[in-house]
Design an enzyme around this catalytic site. Structure first.
Site, PDB file in Angstrom:
ATOM      1  N   ASP A  85      33.198  37.709  38.760  1.00  0.00           N
ATOM      2  CA  ASP A  85      32.973  37.562  40.321  1.00  0.00           C
ATOM      3  C   ASP A  85      32.775  38.473  41.391  1.00  0.00           C
ATOM      4  O   ASP A  85      32.531  40.135  40.553  1.00  0.00           O
ATOM      5  CB  ASP A  85      34.804  36.784  40.582  1.00  0.00           C
ATOM      6  CG  ASP A  85      35.355  37.432  40.531  1.00  0.00           C
ATOM      7  OD1 ASP A  85      35.236  38.219  39.613  1.00  0.00           O
ATOM      8  OD2 ASP A  85      35.962  37.711  41.461  1.00  0.00           O
ATOM      9  N   GLU A 148      38.870  38.821  39.627  1.00  0.00           N
ATOM     10  CA  GLU A 148      39.177  40.156  40.378  1.00  0.00           C
ATOM     11  C   GLU A 148      39.007  40.012  41.870  1.00  0.00           C
ATOM     12  O   GLU A 148      40.421  40.568  42.730  1.00  0.00           O
ATOM     13  CB  GLU A 148      38.281  41.810  39.484  1.00  0.00           C
ATOM     14  CG  GLU A 148      39.307  42.832  39.577  1.00  0.00           C
ATOM     15  CD  GLU A 148      38.999  43.442  40.605  1.00  0.00           C
ATOM     16  OE1 GLU A 148      39.565  44.580  41.142  1.00  0.00           O
ATOM     17  OE2 GLU A 148      37.599  43.312  41.340  1.00  0.00           O
TER      18      GLU A 148
HETATM   19 ZN   LIG Z   1      35.246  45.504  41.157  1.00  0.00          ZN
END
Ligand SMILES: [Zn+2]
Length: 449
Positions: A85, A148
């Site tokens: 992501d 994340e």
């Molecule tokens: Zn990162």
């Protein structure tokens, strides 16, 4: 490296294809374009056919991927991490954020540095080694998170999966450090900084309640004034500075490359700790953050209307906790610094600093750290490998419960401007630097014994 006409190395084309898929993370699940994440997972399978054929894949959470590559042995398994992501696009870019353009010797786009460069680098290294029929000496796991950037749970779930299978990794490598150019004033060599711990994070809300009322008849020390006083008191009371052990080692390793007057100071950082820590706090915000817990007042709110006195005034404080401090000691400091019982202090979230991973010093050698450091020296001969304390948070903190050696390092050369482009605009990665990174992952796997 030529551009335009002649052919780009295949790894670059793969990175371009994956940069073009906008896998943007949002805290609100409803805003996430799950189709983009589906497309990314499909495209990854197309770009790395052998990896997908030979490695066992476990899907984790929504789009997290955990690959298992069985090695000749499994007593010292290794985990390579990255996340698929990216943060939303902001600012105006020289090349569209999802163009994946190759220009001026670089690949441009959101995620080139954070963190698709690492993800594709790991996959390309594995694909190449599979083509050569290599079996790694030890079990290898690839753990790719999908959330994340929003403190999601994919990494924790991957850890739970490994734990269930009885896997205790020898070491983990995730994003974090880099081959950092112009990182320290006066030091002309790039530094291969390997994060051996990361600062903790805590968010607190300061809140003052009052009577409100009409703005024409204000009382002294209303909620906004009291809150402002609390904020200035906190701002004037930084936590004590200290030089954590990894920073002492970092300075010791940099000392021979520092300007002459600085050399003895850095070489003896251990003994001169307190004086050096004070010096760091005086040198500016970036170096001050290396030496102590920091407070940043981020959100402020009072009355919703110009002519109404606030009934409640509140301020959000984002705190980065230094190794050695804890959320409890920090909270006690905040309370004492503000010194006002009418200012409510509510802890919104708290993550302690992560445990310290072992590294080599003058007196001790750690095999895993040494493996990473010597691979850095091999692929980047001009760089000085060194441990450091990471300021930001990564998914890898989830691995601490099952692994003593969590290292944060992405094998790419980054200038100061490039580091500043992370989470900002004009994020780009040098084509040759990307290929060196692929080579680093490859060498690391080949060097396992
Ligand atoms: Zn990162």
């Amino acid at each position: 490296m030529t551009e335009g006409g002649s052919e780009l190395p295949r790894a670059v084309a793969k990175l371009q294809a994956l940069i073009r898929i906008p896998t943007v993370s949002y805290r609100e699940p409803g805003r996430v374009d799950t189709a983009a994440f589906d497309a990314f997972v499909d495209e990854l399978a197309r770009q790395f056919p052998l990896l997908h054929e030979r490695l066992e894949l476990t899907r984790v959470h929504t789009h997290g991927l955990l690959f298992h590559w069985p090695g000749a042995r499994s007593e010292r398994p290794v985990v390579l991490m990255a996340h698929l992501d990216v943060v939303p696009v902001e600012g105006s870019w020289q090349h569209d954020a999802f163009s994946g353009d190759v220009a001026d010797g670089s690949i441009w786009g959101r995620g080139t540095l954070d963190d698709k460069g690492s993800l594709v680098g790991i996959c390309e290294a594995v694909e190449t080694l599979l083509e050569r029929e290599l079996t790694p000496a030890q079990d290898l796991w690839l753990s790719f998170g999908c959330d994340e950037e929003v403190f999601g749970t994919a990494a924790e779930r991957a850890v739970a999966e490994l734990e269930q299978r009885g896997v205790r990794p020898w070491f983990v490598v995730d994003e974090g450090g880099a081959i950092a150019h112009d990182a320290f004033p006066g030091i002309d060599r790039p530094v291969g900084v390997v994060g051996v711990t990361e600062k903790g994070i805590m968010s607190v809300l300061l809140r003052v309640e009052g009577r409100g009322g009409h703005a024409s008849t204000p009382a002294r020390m209303g909620p906004t004034a009291r809150l402002a006083r609390a904020i200035t008191r906190l701002d004037r009371s930084p936590m004590p500075a200290s030089l954590p052990a990894p920073t002492v080692e970092l300075f010791r390793r940099l000392a021979p490359h520092a300007p002459l007057p600085l050399r003895p100071l850095m070489a003896n950082a251990g003994r001169l700790g307190p004086a050096l820590a004070r010096l760091l706090t005086a040198l500016g915000p970036e170096s001050a953050a290396m030496a102590r817990t920091t407070f940043a007042v981020t959100t402020l709110s009072g009355s919703p209307a110009l002519n109404v006195i606030a009934q409640t005034a509140s301020a959000g404080v984002n705190i980065r906790i230094m190794l050695g401090d804890t959320s409890q000691t920090v909270l006690a400091h905040v309370r004492k610094a503000i010194g006002d019982d009418r200012v409510g202090i509510e802890v919104v979230e708290a993550y302690e600093p992560s445990p310290l991973s072992p590294y080599s010093t003058v007196d001790t050698v750690d095999d895993a750290f040494e493996l990473i450091a010597t691979t850095i020296s091999e692929v980047f001969p001009d760089a000085v490998p060194a441990p450091y304390v990471m300021m930001a948070a990564t998914d890898s903190r989830s691995f601490s419960p099952i692994c003593d050696r969590v290292y944060r390092f992405a094998p790419f050369r980054m200038t100061k401007a490039q580091r500043e482009a992370i989470h900002s605009y004009d994020e780009h990665l040098g084509v040759d630097d990307f290929l060196d990174g692929v080579r680093w992952y490859q060498r690391l796997i080949e060097r396992l014994t």
